[in-house]
Structure formats: C-alpha cells, structure tokens
Design an enzyme around this catalytic site. Structure first.
Site, PDB file in Angstrom:
ATOM      1  N   HIS A  78       0.841  -1.188   0.000  1.00  0.00           N
ATOM      2  CA  HIS A  78       0.000   0.000   0.000  1.00  0.00           C
ATOM      3  C   HIS A  78       0.881   1.245   0.000  1.00  0.00           C
ATOM      4  O   HIS A  78       2.086   1.175   0.281  1.00  0.00           O
ATOM      5  CB  HIS A  78      -0.910  -0.002   1.227  1.00  0.00           C
ATOM      6  CG  HIS A  78      -1.996  -1.023   1.177  1.00  0.00           C
ATOM      7  ND1 HIS A  78      -2.995  -1.085   2.110  1.00  0.00           N
ATOM      8  CD2 HIS A  78      -2.254  -2.024   0.299  1.00  0.00           C
ATOM      9  CE1 HIS A  78      -3.815  -2.077   1.827  1.00  0.00           C
ATOM     10  NE2 HIS A  78      -3.389  -2.666   0.726  1.00  0.00           N
ATOM     11  N   GLU A  80       1.043   3.978   1.986  1.00  0.00           N
ATOM     12  CA  GLU A  80       1.653   4.349   3.264  1.00  0.00           C
ATOM     13  C   GLU A  80       2.802   3.405   3.607  1.00  0.00           C
ATOM     14  O   GLU A  80       3.845   3.831   4.089  1.00  0.00           O
ATOM     15  CB  GLU A  80       0.607   4.321   4.392  1.00  0.00           C
ATOM     16  CG  GLU A  80      -0.582   5.224   4.173  1.00  0.00           C
ATOM     17  CD  GLU A  80      -1.734   4.570   3.421  1.00  0.00           C
ATOM     18  OE1 GLU A  80      -2.833   5.133   3.445  1.00  0.00           O
ATOM     19  OE2 GLU A  80      -1.545   3.495   2.798  1.00  0.00           O
ATOM     20  N   CYS A 105      -5.651   1.800   5.841  1.00  0.00           N
ATOM     21  CA  CYS A 105      -6.488   0.629   6.081  1.00  0.00           C
ATOM     22  C   CYS A 105      -6.395   0.146   7.530  1.00  0.00           C
ATOM     23  O   CYS A 105      -5.400   0.362   8.215  1.00  0.00           O
ATOM     24  CB  CYS A 105      -6.107  -0.499   5.122  1.00  0.00           C
ATOM     25  SG  CYS A 105      -4.436  -1.146   5.342  1.00  0.00           S
ATOM     26  N   CYS A 115      -2.137  -0.622   7.368  1.00  0.00           N
ATOM     27  CA  CYS A 115      -1.417   0.658   7.320  1.00  0.00           C
ATOM     28  C   CYS A 115      -1.669   1.532   8.547  1.00  0.00           C
ATOM     29  O   CYS A 115      -0.753   2.223   9.000  1.00  0.00           O
ATOM     30  CB  CYS A 115      -1.770   1.405   6.039  1.00  0.00           C
ATOM     31  SG  CYS A 115      -1.127   0.567   4.572  1.00  0.00           S
TER      32      CYS A 115
END
Length: 173
Positions: A78, A80, A105, A115
């Site tokens: 992801h 981040e 998330c 994340c």
C-alpha cells in the site's frame, strides 16, 4: 524538497474522534501536500482488487522525507507502507505528517499489518487524508478511529476526495 505551492486557502475541518467544538485546522501547505499524495495515486498501476493511493511523509519544517504509491515497491504494498519502507528503519522525526489520498487501512488480506497500525508504530502523530475508505474491498474501515484512539491527530480535507476517487475510476464503484 520544499513545500509545494498551494493553490488556495483551506477552511477548517474537524478531526474525526474529536469534539465538534474543537476544530482541527489545516493549512494551505497541508492542502498542497495532500494534492501531491493524490497525484501519486494517479501513478499507480490500476488493479481490480485494490485502491490506487498516494502517500507523502513530510517533516515539521515542510521537507519531504518519503513518498510512495500503491503497488510501487511490490504488487501487494500500500502507499503508506511504501513511503514508510523508504525511511528504512530511520526514526520518523517529531512533528512529521503523513498525507494520504485514502484513509489508511485497518484490515487487509494481502499483508500481515494494516497501514493504520504501521502509522501508529512509526511514531507519526499527524495524518491528513482526502477520502475515507469506502466499503469496496473491506467493509467498515476503522483506520481513522484506530489512529485517533492511539493519539494520532487525523484531519480530513474532503474537498480533495473527488480527485482521490478519480484515481480509482477503473474500479467503477
């Protein structure tokens, strides 16, 4: 890198989880950095099973420390996670802010740590987002709530949500 030039002045927003009487103000610089995160989301290879997200980590002096986008470092990374990985275990300086085009998330199937937990563990205490995660892949995302309960100041700038959604037009939701 110095702060991007802002294109307009923002109005105050409320930090989720804080009382409505305590507005969490954001600056023109916050808007400019969040626009950069949204631009990074457009660099993501489209996926039918994941959002296209961009993230930027900025120090207290307005210098970019790291940036990333979904699927940049690996197919299941992801945004981040990519930005934090680029810091390679270096402690995040006090006063750093994470800008993300989508709410970090709170649950995921592809990797062991969501994340929002990565952000909390990093020591970042301020997160600025454009858009709350819709119920497309995971229902009832709780990233904002989890971060706020852990002492992270979360600010949403909803006027950039449409731009963040545009990077995900391929999902047709």
């Amino acid at each position: 890198m110095t702060s991007p030039s802002p294109s307009h002045s923002p109005s105050p927003s409320h930090s989720p989880g804080s009382p409505a009487s305590a507005p969490a103000a954001y600056s023109a610089s916050d808007v400019a950095w969040l626009r950069r995160a949204v631009e990074l989301a457009h660099d993501c290879p489209p996926s039918t099973t994941a959002f296209s997200v961009g993230a930027v980590i900025v120090d207290a002096e307005g210098r970019e420390l790291a940036s990333g986008h979904s699927r940049e470092l690996a197919p299941d990374f992801h945004a981040e996670e990519s930005a934090l990985a680029k810091l390679a275990g270096t402690p995040v300086p006090a006063g750093a802010t994470l800008y993300s085009s989508l709410e970090p998330c709170s649950r995921r199937a592809s990797r062991p740590t969501p994340c929002s937990e990565l952000v909390i563990a990093s020591g970042i205490r301020r997160v600025v987002i454009a858009w709350r995660e819709p119920d497309v892949f995971v229902t009832d995302c709780q990233g904002v709530r989890l971060m706020a309960e852990s002492g992270v100041d979360v600010i949403e700038i909803p006027e950039l949500a449409e731009s963040a959604r545009a990077a995900n037009a391929h999902l047709r939701f």
